[in-house]
Design an enzyme around this catalytic site. Structure first.
Site, mmCIF file in Angstrom:
data_model
loop_
_atom_site.group_PDB
_atom_site.id
_atom_site.type_symbol
_atom_site.label_atom_id
_atom_site.label_comp_id
_atom_site.label_asym_id
_atom_site.label_seq_id
_atom_site.Cartn_x
_atom_site.Cartn_y
_atom_site.Cartn_z
ATOM 1 N N ARG A 83 0.822 -1.214 0.000
ATOM 2 C CA ARG A 83 0.000 0.000 0.000
ATOM 3 C C ARG A 83 0.857 1.265 0.000
ATOM 4 N NH1 ARG A 83 -5.497 -0.906 0.894
ATOM 5 N NH2 ARG A 83 -5.989 -2.994 1.651
ATOM 6 N N SER A 166 7.775 -6.913 3.174
ATOM 7 C CA SER A 166 6.574 -7.544 2.639
ATOM 8 C C SER A 166 6.669 -7.634 1.114
ATOM 9 C CB SER A 166 5.345 -6.771 3.116
ATOM 10 O OG SER A 166 4.154 -7.517 2.946
ATOM 11 N N GLU A 270 2.282 -12.711 9.341
ATOM 12 C CA GLU A 270 3.694 -13.040 9.545
ATOM 13 C C GLU A 270 3.890 -14.554 9.612
ATOM 14 O OE1 GLU A 270 7.681 -11.330 10.115
ATOM 15 O OE2 GLU A 270 5.766 -10.775 9.200
ATOM 16 N N PHE A 272 2.013 -16.718 8.267
ATOM 17 C CA PHE A 272 1.693 -17.267 6.946
ATOM 18 C C PHE A 272 2.905 -17.246 6.015
ATOM 19 C CE2 PHE A 272 0.187 -16.597 2.557
ATOM 20 C CZ PHE A 272 -0.524 -17.775 2.375
ATOM 21 N N VAL A 273 3.691 -16.161 6.023
ATOM 22 C CA VAL A 273 4.813 -16.056 5.082
ATOM 23 C C VAL A 273 6.087 -16.722 5.604
ATOM 24 C CG1 VAL A 273 3.899 -13.940 4.062
ATOM 25 C CG2 VAL A 273 5.566 -13.776 5.925
ATOM 26 N N ARG A 274 6.112 -17.103 6.867
ATOM 27 C CA ARG A 274 7.341 -17.635 7.458
ATOM 28 C C ARG A 274 7.818 -18.904 6.757
ATOM 29 N NH1 ARG A 274 10.025 -16.980 12.604
ATOM 30 N NH2 ARG A 274 11.099 -18.874 13.300
ATOM 31 N N HIS A 302 3.797 -8.896 11.542
ATOM 32 C CA HIS A 302 3.899 -8.206 10.258
ATOM 33 C C HIS A 302 3.633 -6.717 10.473
ATOM 34 C CE1 HIS A 302 4.366 -9.287 6.001
ATOM 35 N NE2 HIS A 302 3.566 -8.276 5.702
ATOM 36 N N SER A 303 4.613 -6.036 11.035
ATOM 37 C CA SER A 303 4.405 -4.631 11.387
ATOM 38 C C SER A 303 5.727 -3.879 11.398
ATOM 39 C CB SER A 303 3.691 -4.504 12.734
ATOM 40 O OG SER A 303 4.323 -5.261 13.723
ATOM 41 N N TRP A 304 5.597 -2.554 11.308
ATOM 42 C CA TRP A 304 6.755 -1.684 11.112
ATOM 43 C C TRP A 304 7.735 -1.702 12.271
ATOM 44 C CZ3 TRP A 304 8.485 0.536 6.831
ATOM 45 C CH2 TRP A 304 7.615 0.695 5.752
#
EC number: 2.3.1.122
Length: 325
Positions: A83, A166, A270, A272-274, A302-304
């Site tokens: 985004r 991401s 997070e 899910f992509v690991r 999954h965060s900044w």
């Protein structure tokens, strides 16, 4: 348990995970470009410039946030999430990256825009909710922008790093795989590293549709098109190994720690992509790779907060690898 029963159960688990992801993922992708965190935006007094760099391939000027590391300094390209906004790069919105890298000997380059682009050269115009535009981001990042920065800001056009979170984590790997003279270092933070496999194309299409109304087929064609594997970091491991690209690969496991990010969407995505990151590590090692940092802690969402911590942690490695001084 018979082999048939095992296969049925395995397929059942995959179907459940895929179904959950298909339902939840579109609502999660906003995490990669969410609300600003504490300490966001560069403080007054830092030598941050807001450049307008011509892009003949895209037919418009591209906004680039820039902080010089000195004459002939190597560049660190910080790439945004799915985004990505058109006003500021997410790294500046959500972290004090310019502050962290001030007087580091590294020029910080933050391209602005490119929502759902994967920083790729699309087959077709990128048509979304806001209309259509040309996406030739790979051409811009590997030809037009480095040439402009070299001519106008004395930045080295080679020996750079690409760091992405991401969506852009896989992009950073691909840029390094195909442009090894420019990008000798690639950092991937919480990325899906096997986008061509399984439900990857479908899930990416759902996410892109939610983030701007874009279509994955306009980017790389149908899932059977070679462009999907061309832009799959795991499929391009032989190139990364042959190039001896320095890699920094991070992914949490969905469990929050004191940094924050304690919400179900960030935790789910997070986790899910690991698995794709762990598979990437195994494939990299099997291919003889020996120039990578793999950081898979038993926490992180999954965060900044976590991506910023990784950018801070890799500073010394970037300086050493890129020869900053």
């Amino acid at each position: 348990m018979t082999d048939v029963s095992r296969k049925i159960r395995a397929w059942g688990r995959r179907l459940m995970i895929g179904t959950a992801a298909a339902v939840v993922l579109p609502g999660l992708v906003g995490l990669a470009g969410g609300a600003a965190t504490a300490g966001a935006f560069s403080r007054p007094g830092l030598p941050v410039e807001y450049l307008q760099v011509p892009s003949p391939s895209m037919g418009r000027d591209i906004k680039v946030q820039f902080q010089s590391g000195g004459n002939n300094s190597p560049a660190v390209y910080l790439l945004d999430g799915l985004r990505a906004q058109d006003d500021y790069n997410g790294w500046d919105i959500n972290t004090p990256a310019f502050e962290w890298y001030y007087q580091s000997g590294l020029s910080i380059v933050m391209p602005v825009g490119g929502q759902s682009s994967f920083y790729s050269d699309w087959y077709s115009p990128a048509c979304g909710k806001a209309g259509c535009q040309t996406y030739k981001w790979e051409t811009f990042l590997t030809s037009e922008l480095p040439q402009w920065l070299s001519a106008n800001r004395a930045v080295k056009p080679t020996g750079s790093a690409a760091i992405g979170l991401s969506m852009a984590g896989s992009s950073a790997m691909i840029l390094a795989a195909y442009h090894p003279q420019q990008f000798i270092y690639a950092g991937s933070l919480s990325a899906l590293l096997d986008p061509s496999q399984g439900m990857g194309p479908s899930l990416i299409g759902l996410a892109m549709g939610d983030a701007g109304g874009y279509k994955a087929a306009d980017m790389w064609g149908p899932s059977s098109d070679p462009a999907w594997e061309r832009n799959d970091p795991t499929q391009q491991i032989p190139k990364l190994v042959a190039n001896n690209t320095r890699l920094w690969v991070y992914c949490g496991n969905g469990t929050p720690n004191e940094l924050g990010g304690a919400n179900i969407p960030a935790e789910f995505l997070e986790n899910f992509v690991r698995s794709s990151n762990l598979k990437f590590q195994d494939a990299y090692n099997a291919a003889g790779g020996h120039n990578a940092v793999f950081n898979f802690p038993p926490n992180g969402t999954h965060s900044w907060e976590y991506w910023g911590a990784q950018l801070n942690a890799m500073k010394g490695d970037l300086q050493s690898s890129l020869g900053a001084g």
